[in-house]
Scaffold this motif. Structure first.
Motif, short mmCIF file in Angstrom:
data_model
loop_
_atom_site.label_atom_id
_atom_site.label_comp_id
_atom_site.label_asym_id
_atom_site.label_seq_id
_atom_site.Cartn_x
_atom_site.Cartn_y
_atom_site.Cartn_z
N LEU A 38 27.19 44.15 28.46
CA LEU A 38 28.54 43.91 28.95
C LEU A 38 28.62 42.52 29.55
N GLY A 39 29.82 42.00 29.76
CA GLY A 39 29.98 40.72 30.45
C GLY A 39 30.69 39.70 29.59
N ALA A 40 30.83 38.54 30.20
CA ALA A 40 31.57 37.47 29.53
C ALA A 40 30.81 36.94 28.33
N ALA A 41 31.55 36.34 27.42
CA ALA A 41 30.91 35.71 26.27
C ALA A 41 30.18 34.46 26.73
N PRO A 42 29.19 33.99 25.96
CA PRO A 42 28.47 32.77 26.35
C PRO A 42 29.41 31.60 26.57
N ALA A 43 29.12 30.84 27.62
CA ALA A 43 29.94 29.67 27.91
C ALA A 43 29.56 28.53 26.98
N ALA A 44 30.41 27.56 26.92
CA ALA A 44 30.11 26.35 26.13
C ALA A 44 28.93 25.63 26.75
N GLY A 63 30.19 25.93 32.96
CA GLY A 63 30.51 27.29 33.33
C GLY A 63 29.30 28.17 33.59
N THR A 64 29.54 29.49 33.40
CA THR A 64 28.55 30.52 33.73
C THR A 64 28.53 31.58 32.64
N ILE A 65 27.36 32.01 32.27
CA ILE A 65 27.20 33.16 31.40
C ILE A 65 26.94 34.36 32.31
N THR A 66 27.76 35.39 32.19
CA THR A 66 27.61 36.57 33.03
C THR A 66 27.11 37.74 32.21
N LEU A 67 26.02 38.32 32.65
CA LEU A 67 25.46 39.52 32.05
C LEU A 67 25.63 40.65 33.05
N GLU A 72 25.03 42.32 38.33
CA GLU A 72 25.35 41.25 37.40
C GLU A 72 24.29 40.16 37.52
N LEU A 73 24.03 39.51 36.40
CA LEU A 73 23.19 38.32 36.40
C LEU A 73 24.01 37.17 35.87
N ARG A 74 24.16 36.14 36.69
CA ARG A 74 24.97 34.97 36.33
C ARG A 74 24.06 33.78 36.04
N VAL A 75 24.20 33.24 34.85
CA VAL A 75 23.39 32.11 34.40
C VAL A 75 24.27 30.87 34.42
N ALA A 76 24.00 29.97 35.36
CA ALA A 76 24.75 28.71 35.42
C ALA A 76 24.27 27.80 34.32
N THR A 77 25.21 27.10 33.69
CA THR A 77 24.85 26.29 32.52
C THR A 77 24.84 24.79 32.77
N ASP A 78 25.53 24.33 33.82
CA ASP A 78 25.50 22.89 34.08
C ASP A 78 24.14 22.45 34.61
N LEU A 123 19.72 31.07 38.00
CA LEU A 123 19.99 32.49 37.84
C LEU A 123 20.41 33.07 39.18
N THR A 124 21.52 33.83 39.19
CA THR A 124 22.00 34.46 40.41
C THR A 124 22.23 35.95 40.14
N THR A 125 21.61 36.78 40.95
CA THR A 125 21.75 38.23 40.83
C THR A 125 22.75 38.71 41.86
N VAL A 126 23.74 39.48 41.40
CA VAL A 126 24.83 39.94 42.26
C VAL A 126 24.91 41.46 42.16
N ARG A 127 24.95 42.11 43.31
CA ARG A 127 25.14 43.56 43.35
C ARG A 127 26.30 43.87 44.30
N ALA A 128 27.26 44.66 43.80
CA ALA A 128 28.43 45.04 44.60
C ALA A 128 29.13 43.81 45.17
N GLY A 129 29.21 42.75 44.38
CA GLY A 129 29.91 41.55 44.78
C GLY A 129 29.15 40.64 45.72
N ARG A 130 27.90 40.95 46.02
CA ARG A 130 27.12 40.15 46.96
C ARG A 130 25.87 39.61 46.28
N THR A 131 25.57 38.34 46.50
CA THR A 131 24.35 37.75 45.96
C THR A 131 23.15 38.38 46.65
#
Length: 667
Positions: free
Chosen positions: A22-28, A32-36, A42-48, A52-60
């Motif tokens: 689930l999650g957003a499609a890959p960013a350009a 941006g951010t790729i969200t898994l 959630e795992l957010r992959v910053a692309t700039d 890697l940032t792990t988020v649970r219940a809206g909190r890092t």
């Protein structure tokens, strides 16, 4: 409720992960951010800049630092830059990223599961000799795990409260270490490597957790995402295994093991050992064995110990088995050193395989290491130990050694893991008498050895460090734990009366007691003068042994539970009370199983503050009931009092309270 939430979350995650992530499609590329996403996190992959940032219940709950990924080639370090491409394949995200080094890119693969994700990254276009990943410590709250600090005089708890730098973090380390760390936010990191690492936690106060793997393999790790730290621990144990049994029998949990090191240091001889053991017996200081901290390979051993069978017989008359120190280290002064060299029984030099690998050991002696991967050397060493037991009356051994040294060359075809396997299999043939084995790195849990933590100063600082080291070792997978010798060692002047008594009291509320300095008196190794203790010292030490012996049936229940579950026996308060924020920074209290909260005095003075988590507690010294969470300010703890509390709603509470409840100065 946490267990119910976890079960529901995993059921949902299993359904979700049956389909593509689930999650957003890959960013350009580069923006941006790729969200898994899974139902639990959630795992957010910053692309700039790859992070890697792990988020649970809206909190890092865990995040890599800026410039998180870097690598070393030929002594120079390079950074990983922006993401240049990404693609999904089911539950796996593949990412490519640019680096500072022209023509070299990074390939990173992330595989999501319901309660964890795997990360593996490597280079394309070059071969690195080290890959490093850095985490922002603050992103996850407090950090724990690792095992023992290489600096034996201090052990931060939590790790981020101090600084920890271990540049020789390895399966061959003498320290009991394992590449597993966990956090107050209920995340965890397990690095999958058998190679040496460079590990730095808050080095120089920089707020980073830096984990550097060496060798040519990709950097591979698993990040756990759970509801509580205890669940993270159980995930780790699920990967590396738990004890199949306890190698230590009940009788050795119940009474102390006495080792001659801190009592005699370099004055080890047959008469001194007998005098020391006789003074223990006459003072009513129980124990199941006396171990001589000297190796039979010493050149003058026969002069100092002319009749081991007679020594064994006399110790037996006093109520002790005879134990001996042993190790794979063979100094140049050893009686059989030349024989071992001539027969190729020692590890070889890395640059010259015709020569033994020699290095300076702790005592300044040049030494080699018996090569257990060499079948002939292993048989020679094993037969020598069997001869001691068969002909000299030696009942067991303290194996005080690493099984490999990274400065040496392994036997052809052998790995570091092989050496740990050979070492544990060898030691398992003999009784360690409760001294256990100093092995780690996800290699020996199944054998169920006791684990003694490393030497500590004979000071209150040493006592506090030993408690934190026990918690660190116990919660990375080695539950049958004991401190360094009661009172400390490290060739320090003898402990004061207060240090010796407080250490014995603390050890009485741990799984095992490991003793040396006699409360009847000891010679100061730094001055040669005799240091005597008074009758109260003997009485209070004896009372601590009695407390531990009464508590032994409860401790044995915890041992059997650990064999079933893998859970640690001695553990931090937050393992049982994760909802109580205060429990994450308490460094001088612990749980012994689910029912006993130990709060002994670990420094000077006669009072202390005690934090009791949520629940209903009975003060075993006063008999009163206290409702938590609460902090008991200035709790009276003179030298004769060892504060402890029983969780009245916990399994084993009645047995624990019956063992601990005493009045008067002996409590």
């Amino acid at each position: 409720m946490a267990g119910v939430r976890r079960t529901l979350r995993r059921c949902s995650a299993a359904l979700a992960l049956a389909a593509p992530l689930l999650g957003a499609a890959p960013a350009a590329a580069g923006t941006g951010t790729i969200t898994l996403a899974t139902p639990g996190y959630e795992l957010r992959v910053a692309t700039d800049r790859l992070t890697l940032t792990t988020v649970r219940a809206g909190r890092t709950v865990l995040a890599t630092a800026a410039g998180a990924f870097r690598f070393r080639i030929g002594g120079a370090w390079y950074l990983v830059r922006e993401v240049t491409g990404s693609a999904r394949d089911g539950d796996t995200l593949r990412v490519t990223a640019a680096t500072d080094l022209p023509g070299v890119t990074v390939d990173l693969r992330i595989t999501l599961r319901s309660d964890r994700y795997d990360v593996k990254w490597s280079l394309s276009g070059a071969t690195a000799d080290a890959l490093s990943t850095a985490y922002d410590l603050n992103s996850a709250g407090h950090w724990y795990g690792h095992g023992e600090n290489g600096d034996q005089t201090v052990q931060p708890w939590p790790l981020d409260s101090g600084q920890l730098v271990d540049t020789r973090f390895s399966p061959a380390s003498y320290q009991v270490v394992t590449p597993f760390w966990y956090t107050a936010s209920a995340t965890g990191l397990r690095v999958d490597t058998g190679e040496p690492m460079d590990v730095r936690i808050n080095s120089g106060g920089n707020g980073l957790g830096e984990f550097t793997v060496t060798g040519e393999r990709p950097a591979a790790s698993t990040v756990f995402v759970e509801d509580t730290p205890a669940e993270v621990y159980r995930d780790h144990i699920g990967l590396v295994g738990k004890p199949e049994r306890s190698d230590t029998p009940y009788e050795q949990y119940a009474t102390p093991l006495w080792n001659s090191w801190a009592q005699l240091y370099t004055e080890q001889n047959q008469d001194n050992v007998i005098d020391w053991a006789r003074s223990l017996a006459e003072a009513g200081l129980d124990g199941h064995a006396v171990q001589v901290e000297e190796s039979v390979i010493a050149a003058d051993f026969g002069e100092r110990f002319p009749d081991l069978p007679a020594l064994s017989k006399e110790l037996g008359r006093l109520g002790f088995d005879l134990g001996m120190w042993t190790g794979l280290y063979m100094p140049e002064t050893a009686a059989d050193f030349a024989y071992a060299v001539d027969h190729g029984y020692l590890l070889k030099d890395r640059s010259n395989s015709s020569q033994p690998c020699l290095f300076t050991w702790w005592n300044g002696r040049r030494t080699g290491l018996i090569d257990l991967a060499n079948p002939a050397a292993r048989q020679w060493y094993t037969e020598d130990l069997k001869t001691q037991t068969r002909e000299s009356g030696v009942a067991g051994f303290k194996f005080d050694t690493a099984f490999f040294d990274d400065r040496c060359a392994p036997y052809p075809g052998a790995t570091r893991a092989d050496y740990v396997t050979y070492g544990t299999e060898l030691a398992d043939e003999f009784d360690q008498q409760g001294a256990g084995l100093r092995v780690a790195w996800n290699a020996a849990q199944a054998k169920g050895f006791a684990t003694r933590t490393a030497d500590k100063p004979a000071t209150f600082g040493g006592l506090r460090a030993s408690v934190s080291a026990n918690l660190a070792v116990s919660t990375v997978g080695y539950p049958f734990v004991e401190t360094d010798m009661i009172g400390g060692s490290l060739l320090y002047p003898p402990p004061t009366k207060a240090v010796l008594v407080r250490w014995a009291q603390a050890a009485s509320l741990m799984p095992l007691m490991y003793a040396s300095t006699s409360p009847t008196g000891v010679r100061d190794a730094t001055t040669g003068e005799w240091v005597g203790y008074d009758r109260e010292t003997v009485r209070l030490y004896r009372a601590a042994i009695a407390t531990h012996e009464r508590l032994a049936p409860y401790i044995w229940d915890q041992v059997r539970n650990t064999v079933k579950t893998g859970d640690p026996i001695m553990r931090p308060l937050f393992f049982d009370f994760p909802q109580d924020e205060r429990s994450y920074t308490v460094s001088d209290e612990w749980m012994l199983g689910p029912a006993v909260l130990a709060a002994p005095k670990l420094d000077e003075g006669a009072t202390r503050d005690i934090f009791l988590p949520s629940g209903v507690w009975r003060d075993v010294g006063r008999g009163t009931v206290v409702h938590g969470p609460v902090t008991l300010k200035d709790y009276a703890a003179p030298l004769g009092i060892t504060p402890a509390f029983v969780n009245l709603k916990a399994k084993g509470a009645a047995k624990a309270y019956q063992a601990l409840a005493r009045t008067g100065a002996e409590r």
